[in-house]
Design a protein around this motif. Structure first.
Motif, PDB file in Angstrom:
ATOM      1  N   SER A  90      39.868  19.852  36.276  1.00  0.00           N
ATOM      2  CA  SER A  90      39.283  20.511  35.110  1.00  0.00           C
ATOM      3  C   SER A  90      39.949  21.874  34.900  1.00  0.00           C
ATOM      4  O   SER A  90      40.676  22.370  35.775  1.00  0.00           O
ATOM      5  CB  SER A  90      37.781  20.698  35.313  1.00  0.00           C
ATOM      6  OG  SER A  90      37.527  21.554  36.421  1.00  0.00           O
ATOM      7  N   ASP A 123      38.321  18.061  41.408  1.00  0.00           N
ATOM      8  CA  ASP A 123      36.881  18.242  41.209  1.00  0.00           C
ATOM      9  C   ASP A 123      36.063  17.317  42.091  1.00  0.00           C
ATOM     10  O   ASP A 123      36.458  16.179  42.366  1.00  0.00           O
ATOM     11  CB  ASP A 123      36.522  17.986  39.738  1.00  0.00           C
ATOM     12  CG  ASP A 123      37.114  19.021  38.803  1.00  0.00           C
ATOM     13  OD1 ASP A 123      36.437  20.028  38.547  1.00  0.00           O
ATOM     14  OD2 ASP A 123      38.260  18.822  38.327  1.00  0.00           O
ATOM     15  N   LEU A 124      34.886  17.829  42.509  1.00  0.00           N
ATOM     16  CA  LEU A 124      33.863  17.031  43.172  1.00  0.00           C
ATOM     17  C   LEU A 124      32.567  17.156  42.370  1.00  0.00           C
ATOM     18  O   LEU A 124      32.417  18.068  41.553  1.00  0.00           O
ATOM     19  CB  LEU A 124      33.628  17.522  44.608  1.00  0.00           C
ATOM     20  CG  LEU A 124      34.809  17.413  45.585  1.00  0.00           C
ATOM     21  CD1 LEU A 124      34.407  17.990  46.933  1.00  0.00           C
ATOM     22  CD2 LEU A 124      35.274  15.977  45.743  1.00  0.00           C
ATOM     23  N   ASP A 125      31.626  16.277  42.622  1.00  0.00           N
ATOM     24  CA  ASP A 125      30.364  16.297  41.875  1.00  0.00           C
ATOM     25  C   ASP A 125      29.599  17.603  42.083  1.00  0.00           C
ATOM     26  O   ASP A 125      28.990  18.131  41.152  1.00  0.00           O
ATOM     27  CB  ASP A 125      29.485  15.108  42.291  1.00  0.00           C
ATOM     28  CG  ASP A 125      30.094  13.775  41.856  1.00  0.00           C
ATOM     29  OD1 ASP A 125      30.902  13.784  40.902  1.00  0.00           O
ATOM     30  OD2 ASP A 125      29.769  12.745  42.476  1.00  0.00           O
ATOM     31  N   ASP A 126      29.614  18.116  43.310  1.00  0.00           N
ATOM     32  CA  ASP A 126      28.863  19.329  43.621  1.00  0.00           C
ATOM     33  C   ASP A 126      29.748  20.478  44.079  1.00  0.00           C
ATOM     34  O   ASP A 126      29.335  21.335  44.847  1.00  0.00           O
ATOM     35  CB  ASP A 126      27.800  19.045  44.690  1.00  0.00           C
ATOM     36  CG  ASP A 126      28.392  18.316  45.896  1.00  0.00           C
ATOM     37  OD1 ASP A 126      29.607  18.006  45.862  1.00  0.00           O
ATOM     38  OD2 ASP A 126      27.646  18.038  46.847  1.00  0.00           O
TER      39      ASP A 126
END
Length: 265
Positions: A90, A123-126
């Motif tokens: 992102s 990117d990771l979810d958290d």
């Protein structure tokens, strides 16, 4: 069956010379193509260098910037060769990737005085994750040396802090060849892991925190390598090599034994 083949492949690679890992990995993948993806993501191998076609700057290749046979350049943020619908970081993570890359370049020049470095984030979810790569190769003469360090981390957001998990691997290769010494090869790798919670104010804090973790881990691993590789090798050579002539050593041993015998009387 596939699980047994995978375990056997890893077991075989552990027993082969570390400096030939890449060539041996290619041979195993040719024999068992179904294991290629799992092996490439599980086996640490010396980093390869490629030049960015757009910026003409060198960058390092690894499994974390690979998509099939293409690799993403950290300088242009483009895959070479081009990949359609490739997964990209992102905008926020890309900005941190660029800033971390600039910081690692300064670190590399200060500590390594040359070499190549690359940083890749995703990117990771958290939170987000990334890898910091460093490579230094000595010019090829009668002595050769290469240092590859791979630092993979995760940063999980927790209110005003972040939880970091860092896994670091160092691959070392040293060799020397001449008529007196013959061929000497000292190669191996070491992996260490650490987890730590650190305060975070903004995205810049992540750069500082990850940089500190990587720097501290590299220092610890360099010290360990010095003790394990060089210290142990020095002890072994010292025990094998007799500085004084063998006749004098035998004479000293006989005198020592004679003194012991006289004390027993």
């Amino acid at each position: 069956m596939a699980s047994d083949q995978f375990d056997s492949a890893l077991d075989l690679l552990r027993r082969l010379p570390p400096h030939s890992t890449s060539a041996n990995l290619d041979r195993i993948c040719a024999l068992a193509p179904d294991l290629t993806e799992d092996l490439l993501s599980s086996v640490d191998q010396p980093l390869q260098t490629r030049q960015c076609k757009k910026t003409k700057r060198d960058y390092l290749l690894c499994d974390y910037n690979r998509d099939g046979d293409s690799y993403r350049s950290p300088w242009s943020n483009e895959f070479e060769p081009e990949v359609e619908d490739a997964e990209m970081p992102s905008e926020r993570v890309r900005r941190m990737e660029v800033r971390m890359g600039e910081a690692v370049e300064v670190y590399r020049e200060l500590y390594y005085e040359g070499g190549v470095s690359s940083v890749y984030f995703w990117d990771l979810d958290d939170g987000f994750a990334g890898v910091v790569l460093l490579k230094k190769v000595t010019p090829k003469t009668s002595s050769e040396g290469a240092w590859d360090s791979i630092h993979v981390f995760e940063a999980i957001n927790r209110a005003r802090t972040a939880h970091y998990k860092l896994t670091s691997t160092v691959i070392l290769h040293l060799s020397r060849s001449n008529e007196v010494l013959g061929n000497m090869d000292l190669s191996g790798n070491m992996t260490r892991q650490i987890e730590q919670d650190m305060p975070v104010q903004d995205d810049g804090s992540h750069i500082v925190n990850v940089g500190k973790l990587v720097e501290d881990m590299e220092l610890k691993m360099r010290n360990l390598l010095q003790e394990v590789y060089f210290g142990k090798a020095k002890d072994i050579v010292g025990d094998l090599r007799s500085i004084q002539p063998l006749t004098e050593a035998n004479k000293d041993k006989a005198t020592h034994q004679e003194m012991i015998n006289s004390m027993k009387r």
